[in-house]
Design a protein around this motif. Sequence first.
Motif, PDB file in Angstrom:
ATOM      1  N   GLY A   1       2.277   6.464  -7.325  1.00 34.23           N
ATOM      2  CA  GLY A   1       1.111   7.033  -7.977  1.00 34.23           C
ATOM      3  C   GLY A   1      -0.023   6.063  -8.246  1.00 34.23           C
ATOM      4  N   GLU A   2       0.034   4.880  -7.668  1.00 36.78           N
ATOM      5  CA  GLU A   2      -1.035   3.883  -7.836  1.00 36.78           C
ATOM      6  C   GLU A   2      -2.038   4.040  -6.697  1.00 36.78           C
ATOM      7  N   LYS A   3      -2.758   5.152  -6.709  1.00 37.91           N
ATOM      8  CA  LYS A   3      -3.641   5.496  -5.596  1.00 37.91           C
ATOM      9  C   LYS A   3      -4.737   4.451  -5.369  1.00 37.91           C
ATOM     10  N   ASP A   4      -5.355   3.964  -6.432  1.00 41.09           N
ATOM     11  CA  ASP A   4      -6.429   2.970  -6.271  1.00 41.09           C
ATOM     12  C   ASP A   4      -5.903   1.698  -5.606  1.00 41.09           C
ATOM     13  N   GLU A   5      -4.737   1.226  -6.071  1.00 41.90           N
ATOM     14  CA  GLU A   5      -4.168   0.021  -5.461  1.00 41.90           C
ATOM     15  C   GLU A   5      -3.779   0.274  -4.010  1.00 41.90           C
TER      16      GLU A   5
ATOM     17  N   ALA B   1       0.836  -1.207   0.000  1.00 41.00           N
ATOM     18  CA  ALA B   1       0.000   0.000   0.000  1.00 41.00           C
ATOM     19  C   ALA B   1       0.869   1.254   0.000  1.00 41.00           C
ATOM     20  N   ARG B   2       1.883   1.268   0.842  1.00 40.85           N
ATOM     21  CA  ARG B   2       2.771   2.434   0.956  1.00 40.85           C
ATOM     22  C   ARG B   2       3.520   2.694  -0.346  1.00 40.85           C
ATOM     23  N   ALA B   3       4.091   1.638  -0.934  1.00 46.00           N
ATOM     24  CA  ALA B   3       4.857   1.804  -2.170  1.00 46.00           C
ATOM     25  C   ALA B   3       3.942   2.158  -3.339  1.00 46.00           C
ATOM     26  N   ALA B   4       2.750   1.561  -3.388  1.00 46.94           N
ATOM     27  CA  ALA B   4       1.803   1.881  -4.455  1.00 46.94           C
ATOM     28  C   ALA B   4       1.455   3.369  -4.423  1.00 46.94           C
TER      29      ALA B   4
ATOM     30  N   ALA C   1      -4.687  -0.910   1.595  1.00 44.11           N
ATOM     31  CA  ALA C   1      -4.898  -0.374   2.945  1.00 44.11           C
ATOM     32  C   ALA C   1      -6.219  -0.874   3.523  1.00 44.11           C
ATOM     33  N   GLN C   2      -7.253  -0.940   2.698  1.00 40.08           N
ATOM     34  CA  GLN C   2      -8.554  -1.449   3.161  1.00 40.08           C
ATOM     35  C   GLN C   2      -8.472  -2.942   3.462  1.00 40.08           C
ATOM     36  N   PHE C   3      -7.783  -3.684   2.624  1.00 37.58           N
ATOM     37  CA  PHE C   3      -7.589  -5.119   2.842  1.00 37.58           C
ATOM     38  C   PHE C   3      -6.871  -5.342   4.173  1.00 37.58           C
ATOM     39  N   LEU C   4      -5.860  -4.532   4.457  1.00 42.90           N
ATOM     40  CA  LEU C   4      -5.148  -4.642   5.724  1.00 42.90           C
ATOM     41  C   LEU C   4      -6.083  -4.362   6.895  1.00 42.90           C
ATOM     42  N   ARG C   5      -6.841  -3.285   6.820  1.00 45.22           N
ATOM     43  CA  ARG C   5      -7.780  -2.955   7.914  1.00 45.22           C
ATOM     44  C   ARG C   5      -8.831  -4.052   8.096  1.00 45.22           C
ATOM     45  N   ASP C   6      -9.329  -4.593   6.983  1.00 45.15           N
ATOM     46  CA  ASP C   6     -10.339  -5.654   7.067  1.00 45.15           C
ATOM     47  C   ASP C   6      -9.765  -6.947   7.622  1.00 45.15           C
TER      48      ASP C   6
END
Length: 138
Positions: A113-117, A106-109, A122-127
């Motif tokens: 500039g890969e904002k959607d990824e 998530a951080r590297a994406a 980040a959402q996958f991690l939180r979930d």
Amino acid sequence: MDTHENLLAGPPPAYLPDTPEARQALEAGAKASDVAARFPAYSAAWGALADEAFAAGHAVTSYAFARTGYHRGLDQLRRAGWKGHGPIPWEHEPNRGFLRCLNALARAALAIGEKDEAERCAQFLRDSSPAAAEALNA
């Protein structure tokens, strides 16, 4: 008295197997690249490489290392019975390598500039593990 399974409880937590030799090598200070070369399925080594590359200002390299560890972890999760969703507890130490890779991805994406990824990861991690999201983003 009949007991009934709670069908609304959701999937059970996923627990990755431990890789003691790889874990102990990293804990003893072995280079993450050496551990990844010897134990290519060990996500924690890829996560360490991703963190090192990002800290050195190499976001693309960090992205590549994080993606490798992420996919190696997904393979292991599936073999452990994970069906693509559900908890992956941070409290279970062998899960931490995968969760670190997911955070690093998530951080590297975001950095490249890969904002959607970045948002999906980040959402996958939180979930998967609110505790991991909190610990890794503190």
